[in-house]
Design an enzyme around this catalytic site. Structure first.
Site, short mmCIF file in Angstrom:
data_model
loop_
_atom_site.label_atom_id
_atom_site.label_comp_id
_atom_site.label_asym_id
_atom_site.label_seq_id
_atom_site.Cartn_x
_atom_site.Cartn_y
_atom_site.Cartn_z
N LEU A 186 19.72 4.44 3.77
CA LEU A 186 19.25 5.85 4.31
C LEU A 186 18.38 5.94 2.72
CD1 LEU A 186 22.90 7.77 5.88
CD2 LEU A 186 20.65 6.28 7.02
N THR A 234 0.80 -1.25 0.10
CA THR A 234 -0.17 -0.10 -0.12
C THR A 234 1.20 1.32 -0.43
OG1 THR A 234 -1.19 -1.13 1.43
CG2 THR A 234 -1.59 1.11 1.56
N GLU A 286 5.76 -6.64 -4.73
CA GLU A 286 4.50 -6.88 -6.23
C GLU A 286 6.02 -7.32 -6.97
OE1 GLU A 286 2.07 -6.39 -7.26
OE2 GLU A 286 1.49 -6.00 -5.08
N LEU A 335 21.62 6.89 -2.92
CA LEU A 335 22.27 5.95 -3.09
C LEU A 335 21.26 4.16 -2.78
CD1 LEU A 335 25.40 6.98 -1.03
CD2 LEU A 335 25.32 6.05 -3.94
#
Length: 299
Positions: free
Chosen positions: A215, A69, A271, A220
């Site tokens: 992060l 979601t 997915e 990156l």
């Protein structure tokens, strides 16, 4: 009480009978907050509700559900054009809630809802695959992908994230590594991969820290590959520290290209996406997300 701009909650249809959530929303409405609620029924609903949210002029679109979601709502938000694009709020209601957990969203519904409405909106990255599909948390391939894809819904509902581990143990004798080649900035590797994790976030599969250094605002992607010919010896070796582990390959880049001689499947925030060629790139500061002040995934 301070006044807050209106919000629209996009709620996964599986959570419509959540009584504590109803009560939390009613309490905040009684305190003067405007919270619109929309329920998803099928793929594409989230994008339509984001369009409606913009017409309503809300400041925040809250994704109420699991990683899938959050993915749908965040993808719809980054496709918006113009000014005054709403921020993303997160209400963790899924099986594993990997992204929400890793960024420090409270488990208590009332606290998570207040953060989603009134928290500080911070620009974060997203990732895009083959110029089309996006993910906010992680792309996983190999053993982990097959397990999360194949784990029965009833088992997930009963046991949550633990269900992935149990199903994985049941399937170990049938799982084989994927041969592939991966390139990035100052990175090149080819071989047999049991598990591939490409993370904007850090964890997947119900709490497994596949990319512990990731992060969400550094521009990156973090890559971690678990190599080897056999599942059990490799999993045992992961109990060692990373420095001593020959079965772990790591890299960081703003993009990665993956090629395989046969079709492989990646799991993008829940997915599946199958193919032989994947180009995965970071989209820096793609959207604003309301996060706790001590979020561990911010630099």
């Amino acid at each position: 009480m301070a006044e807050f701009p209106a919000s629209l909650l996009i709620l996964n249809g599986k959570s419509t009978d959540n009584l504590p959530l109803r009560e939390a929303i009613m309490l905040l409405r009684e305190e003067g907050m405007t919270i619109h609620v929309r329920i998803t029924w099928e793929k594409g609903d989230a994008a339509r509700f984001v369009e409606e949210a913009r017409k309503l002029g809300v400041a925040t679109v809250i994704a109420g559900g699991g990683d899938g979601t959050i993915n749908e709502v965040s993808t719809a938000l980054i496709q918006c054009e113009g000014d005054d694009i709403p921020a993303l709020g997160i209400l963790p209601l899924g099986t594993a809630n990997d992204f929400a957990t890793s960024v420090g969203i409270p488990e208590a519904l009332d606290k998570a809802l207040k953060l989603a409405i009134a928290g500080n909106a911070i620009a974060i990255d997203m990732a895009q695959v083959n110029k089309q599909t996006c993910f906010i948390n992680m792309a996983t391939g190999g053993f982990g992908t097959r397990i999360t894809t194949e784990t029965p819904e009833k088992l997930k509902a009963a046991l949550g994230g633990v269900s992935y581990i149990i199903h994985g143990l049941m399937r170990m004798d049938t799982l084989q590594p994927d041969r592939c080649e991966i390139r990035g900035e100052n990175f090149h590797w080819q071989g047999d991969a049991l598990v591939i994790g490409i993370g904007n976030g850090r964890q997947a599969g119900g709490g497994q820290q596949l990319c512990p250094n990731a992060l969400i605002n550094d521009g990156l992607l973090q890559l971690r590959i678990f190599t080897g010919d056999e599942i059990i010896p490799t999993l045992v070796s992961t109990l060692k520290s990373d420095e001593d582990n020959p079965n772990i390959i790591e890299g960081a880049s703003s993009w990665f290209d993956i090629q395989a001689p046969h079709e492989i499947t990646f799991n993008l925030d829940g997915e599946p996406l199958s193919g032989q060629n994947f180009h995965i790139e970071i989209l820096p500061a793609a959207l604003r997300c309301r996060l706790p002040p001590d979020c561990p995934l911010l630099r």
